[in-house]
Write a protein that holds these residues in place. Structure first.
Motif, PDB file in Angstrom:
ATOM      1  N   CYS A   1     -12.609  29.971  -1.581  1.00 52.94           N
ATOM      2  CA  CYS A   1     -11.286  29.603  -1.084  1.00 52.94           C
ATOM      3  C   CYS A   1     -10.615  30.811  -0.433  1.00 52.94           C
ATOM      4  CB  CYS A   1     -10.408  29.074  -2.211  1.00 52.94           C
ATOM      5  SG  CYS A   1     -11.088  27.667  -3.107  1.00 52.94           S
ATOM      6  N   GLN A   2     -10.751  31.959  -1.063  1.00 58.88           N
ATOM      7  CA  GLN A   2     -10.181  33.184  -0.513  1.00 58.88           C
ATOM      8  C   GLN A   2     -10.768  33.493   0.858  1.00 58.88           C
ATOM      9  OE1 GLN A   2     -10.997  36.125  -3.505  1.00 58.88           O
ATOM     10  NE2 GLN A   2      -9.772  35.096  -5.072  1.00 58.88           N
ATOM     11  N   ARG A   3     -12.077  33.249   0.999  1.00 58.36           N
ATOM     12  CA  ARG A   3     -12.725  33.534   2.283  1.00 58.36           C
ATOM     13  C   ARG A   3     -12.244  32.590   3.375  1.00 58.36           C
ATOM     14  NH1 ARG A   3     -17.389  34.577  -1.094  1.00 58.36           N
ATOM     15  NH2 ARG A   3     -18.207  32.461  -0.780  1.00 58.36           N
ATOM     16  N   GLN A   4     -11.713  31.422   2.987  1.00 54.61           N
ATOM     17  CA  GLN A   4     -11.249  30.468   3.986  1.00 54.61           C
ATOM     18  C   GLN A   4      -9.791  30.667   4.375  1.00 54.61           C
ATOM     19  OE1 GLN A   4     -12.248  26.406   2.887  1.00 54.61           O
ATOM     20  NE2 GLN A   4     -14.039  26.515   4.223  1.00 54.61           N
TER      21      GLN A   4
ATOM     22  N   PHE B   1      -7.534  21.626  -0.714  1.00 55.48           N
ATOM     23  CA  PHE B   1      -7.565  21.784  -2.170  1.00 55.48           C
ATOM     24  C   PHE B   1      -8.258  23.110  -2.484  1.00 55.48           C
ATOM     25  CE2 PHE B   1      -7.319  17.250  -1.347  1.00 55.48           C
ATOM     26  CZ  PHE B   1      -6.336  16.833  -2.227  1.00 55.48           C
ATOM     27  N   TRP B   2      -7.610  23.957  -3.257  1.00 59.37           N
ATOM     28  CA  TRP B   2      -8.104  25.309  -3.456  1.00 59.37           C
ATOM     29  C   TRP B   2      -7.552  25.885  -4.762  1.00 59.37           C
ATOM     30  CZ3 TRP B   2      -5.116  30.050  -3.107  1.00 59.37           C
ATOM     31  CH2 TRP B   2      -3.733  29.809  -3.056  1.00 59.37           C
ATOM     32  N   ALA B   3      -7.866  27.166  -5.049  1.00 55.95           N
ATOM     33  CA  ALA B   3      -7.278  27.904  -6.171  1.00 55.95           C
ATOM     34  C   ALA B   3      -7.374  29.395  -5.859  1.00 55.95           C
ATOM     35  CB  ALA B   3      -7.998  27.598  -7.485  1.00 55.95           C
ATOM     36  N   SER B   4      -6.426  30.152  -6.348  1.00 52.96           N
ATOM     37  CA  SER B   4      -6.377  31.590  -6.026  1.00 52.96           C
ATOM     38  C   SER B   4      -7.548  32.364  -6.613  1.00 52.96           C
ATOM     39  CB  SER B   4      -5.056  32.192  -6.522  1.00 52.96           C
ATOM     40  OG  SER B   4      -4.992  32.155  -7.945  1.00 52.96           O
ATOM     41  N   TRP B   5      -8.170  31.828  -7.695  1.00 58.98           N
ATOM     42  CA  TRP B   5      -9.270  32.528  -8.360  1.00 58.98           C
ATOM     43  C   TRP B   5     -10.618  32.202  -7.729  1.00 58.98           C
ATOM     44  CZ3 TRP B   5     -12.298  28.522  -9.555  1.00 58.98           C
ATOM     45  CH2 TRP B   5     -11.698  27.307  -9.892  1.00 58.98           C
ATOM     46  N   CYS B   6     -10.630  31.356  -6.716  1.00 61.48           N
ATOM     47  CA  CYS B   6     -11.875  30.843  -6.128  1.00 61.48           C
ATOM     48  C   CYS B   6     -12.291  31.695  -4.923  1.00 61.48           C
ATOM     49  CB  CYS B   6     -11.650  29.384  -5.723  1.00 61.48           C
ATOM     50  SG  CYS B   6     -12.845  28.711  -4.562  1.00 61.48           S
ATOM     51  N   PRO B   7     -13.363  32.498  -5.024  1.00 61.07           N
ATOM     52  CA  PRO B   7     -13.781  33.357  -3.899  1.00 61.07           C
ATOM     53  C   PRO B   7     -14.040  32.610  -2.597  1.00 61.07           C
ATOM     54  CG  PRO B   7     -14.849  34.087  -5.909  1.00 61.07           C
ATOM     55  CD  PRO B   7     -14.156  32.789  -6.237  1.00 61.07           C
TER      56      PRO B   7
ATOM     57  N   ALA C   1      -0.133  33.420 -10.548  1.00 62.05           N
ATOM     58  CA  ALA C   1      -1.287  33.817  -9.734  1.00 62.05           C
ATOM     59  C   ALA C   1      -1.294  33.053  -8.413  1.00 62.05           C
ATOM     60  CB  ALA C   1      -2.581  33.577 -10.503  1.00 62.05           C
ATOM     61  N   TRP C   2      -0.979  31.771  -8.481  1.00 59.88           N
ATOM     62  CA  TRP C   2      -0.900  30.932  -7.283  1.00 59.88           C
ATOM     63  C   TRP C   2       0.143  31.471  -6.299  1.00 59.88           C
ATOM     64  CZ3 TRP C   2       2.759  26.235  -7.470  1.00 59.88           C
ATOM     65  CH2 TRP C   2       2.866  25.644  -6.200  1.00 59.88           C
ATOM     66  N   LEU C   3       1.366  31.653  -6.787  1.00 60.64           N
ATOM     67  CA  LEU C   3       2.459  32.056  -5.906  1.00 60.64           C
ATOM     68  C   LEU C   3       2.260  33.473  -5.367  1.00 60.64           C
ATOM     69  CD1 LEU C   3       5.496  30.534  -7.831  1.00 60.64           C
ATOM     70  CD2 LEU C   3       4.205  29.580  -5.915  1.00 60.64           C
ATOM     71  N   THR C   4       1.687  34.352  -6.182  1.00 62.55           N
ATOM     72  CA  THR C   4       1.433  35.723  -5.731  1.00 62.55           C
ATOM     73  C   THR C   4       0.428  35.725  -4.582  1.00 62.55           C
ATOM     74  OG1 THR C   4       1.914  36.656  -7.904  1.00 62.55           O
ATOM     75  CG2 THR C   4       0.576  37.999  -6.411  1.00 62.55           C
ATOM     76  N   TYR C   5      -0.636  34.935  -4.713  1.00 60.86           N
ATOM     77  CA  TYR C   5      -1.652  34.886  -3.655  1.00 60.86           C
ATOM     78  C   TYR C   5      -1.045  34.332  -2.362  1.00 60.86           C
ATOM     79  CZ  TYR C   5      -6.032  34.124  -1.209  1.00 60.86           C
ATOM     80  OH  TYR C   5      -7.041  34.171  -0.271  1.00 60.86           O
ATOM     81  N   VAL C   6      -0.259  33.283  -2.474  1.00 59.31           N
ATOM     82  CA  VAL C   6       0.371  32.675  -1.293  1.00 59.31           C
ATOM     83  C   VAL C   6       1.264  33.685  -0.591  1.00 59.31           C
ATOM     84  CG1 VAL C   6       2.049  30.946  -0.537  1.00 59.31           C
ATOM     85  CG2 VAL C   6       0.235  30.303  -2.135  1.00 59.31           C
TER      86      VAL C   6
END
Length: 374
Positions: A275-278, A267-273, A307-312
């Motif tokens: 989460c990004q580190r993981q 469970f995560w989100a693209s705006w969550c630092p 934002a979600w799809l771009t990060y993925v």
């Protein structure tokens, strides 16, 4: 005697007058900054329900800014710079209450002037030391990890240092919350820092809190979540969820669970630092075990689909991706008792939960004991 009684009454009238004057519901924020350039717009956002709403704005002129308004009951608020050049600076937390609130918005912020802000300032000053140490430890860990130079010795040293700082932060925060459950600051700090406390510690803090604390809707929601922890304990069956695919169709977790593999829900989100580190860690797991033994299903809580799809796409997250545009109102939050992200849930091939919200270290140990590396 009569003269003395008149004097007592006079003092009482003066005290009442001062009290009424201080409770007229007017606040003024007098701010100073050497950090934000003149022309920077600051937004004053008040916490209403569980969201911050902009209630006023001010422009920095000659290193100063002011806000004025009405607020009969204390509320939590933040000051947020609008200028993109200032976006690197975190919001300044304050208690919006009657009186003159003095604010210094610099690399080291400062609050004073009203009772709750004086208390917050003492807490924030003490917390800053722990936060800065934790950030430095995290930076060193990521530097070595991403460079592939993280030895077991270095990892253990950093882990011990991290745990020491986090324990200190936990003690400081618990002490503040326990001493302030009669005001709004403790509710906010408890909800923001609940990850520091075990479920039993959270229950204890709530049980010993003032009535107003217990009746807060967000606290009641959290209490309900805590009561559901038994439903996500090891050996309990997983809860199915229906979510969106990147293509816009609907899919259920049951399409991935129970097919002879372990399944890791992320469970995560693209705006969550955090989460990004993981993301690199998840890619490593997928490379190590994704040979039919382990499926990873990432579940985004982004409300911004693009934002979600771009990060993925940009981070080449090639394992199954699902999302819930309802964000923190997602059914997943209550179903899996999610208090913060990232949040992992490991599910066995038979559909039972192996671990709910394990740390990376715990997850590594579980996978190493159950799966074969490629």
């Amino acid at each position: 005697y009569e003269t003395a009684m008149k004097l007592v009454r006079l003092i009482g009238y003066i005290a009442i007058g001062v009290s009424l004057a201080n409770c007229n519901g007017k606040y003024e924020i007098e701010g100073h900054t050497q950090l934000l350039p003149d022309g920077t717009t600051l937004f004053l956002q008040k916490l209403t329900g569980q969201q911050f709403e902009i209630i006023d704005s001010a422009v920095v002129r000659n290193g100063a800014f002011t806000f004025e308004g009405d607020q009969t009951e204390p509320a939590i608020a933040i000051l947020v710079p609008r200028d993109e050049r200032a976006s690197q600076y975190p919001p300044l937390l304050l208690a919006l209450e009657p009186g003159t609130i003095e604010v210094t918005f610099d690399s080291v912020t400062h609050l004073s002037g009203t009772p709750l802000n004086d208390r917050l300032q003492v807490y924030e000053e003490q917390r800053q030391t722990f936060d800065s140490h934790i950030q430095e430890i995290t930076r060193l860990y990521l530097k070595d990890y991403l460079a592939g130079q993280l030895t077991d010795s270095t990892f253990n040293t950093l882990k011990q240092a991290f745990e020491k700082e986090q324990q200190g932060l936990e003690r400081l925060t618990r002490k503040y919350i326990a001493a302030n459950t009669d005001n709004v600051t403790s509710v906010y700090l408890f909800l923001q820092n609940s990850f520091l406390f075990s479920p039993d510690e959270q229950r204890s803090l709530i049980a010993n809190a003032a009535t107003s604390f217990k009746k807060n809707p967000a606290i009641q929601k959290l209490s309900h979540m805590l009561s559901r922890l038994k439903n996500v304990a090891p050996d309990m069956p997983y809860t199915d969820l229906t979510l969106q695919t990147p293509e816009g169709t609907m899919a259920s977790l049951s399409q991935y669970v129970g097919h002879g593999r372990y399944v890791l829900l992320d469970f995560w989100a693209s705006w969550c630092p955090p989460c990004q580190r993981q993301t690199p860690y998840l890619k490593q797991l997928y490379s190590r075990y994704g040979n039919g033994q382990l499926s990873i299903v990432s579940i985004s809580l982004d409300t911004d689909r693009e934002a979600w799809l771009t990060y993925v796409r940009e981070n080449q997250m090639t394992w199954p991706q699902l999302g819930d545009p309802k964000g923190w109102d997602s059914d997943a939050i209550l179903s899996y008792v999610i208090q913060g992200i990232p949040h992992f849930v490991l599910i066995a091939p038979d559909g039972t939960i192996v671990a709910n919200n394990p740390s990376e270290e715990e997850l590594n140990a579980l996978l190493a004991s159950r799966l074969k590396r490629q």
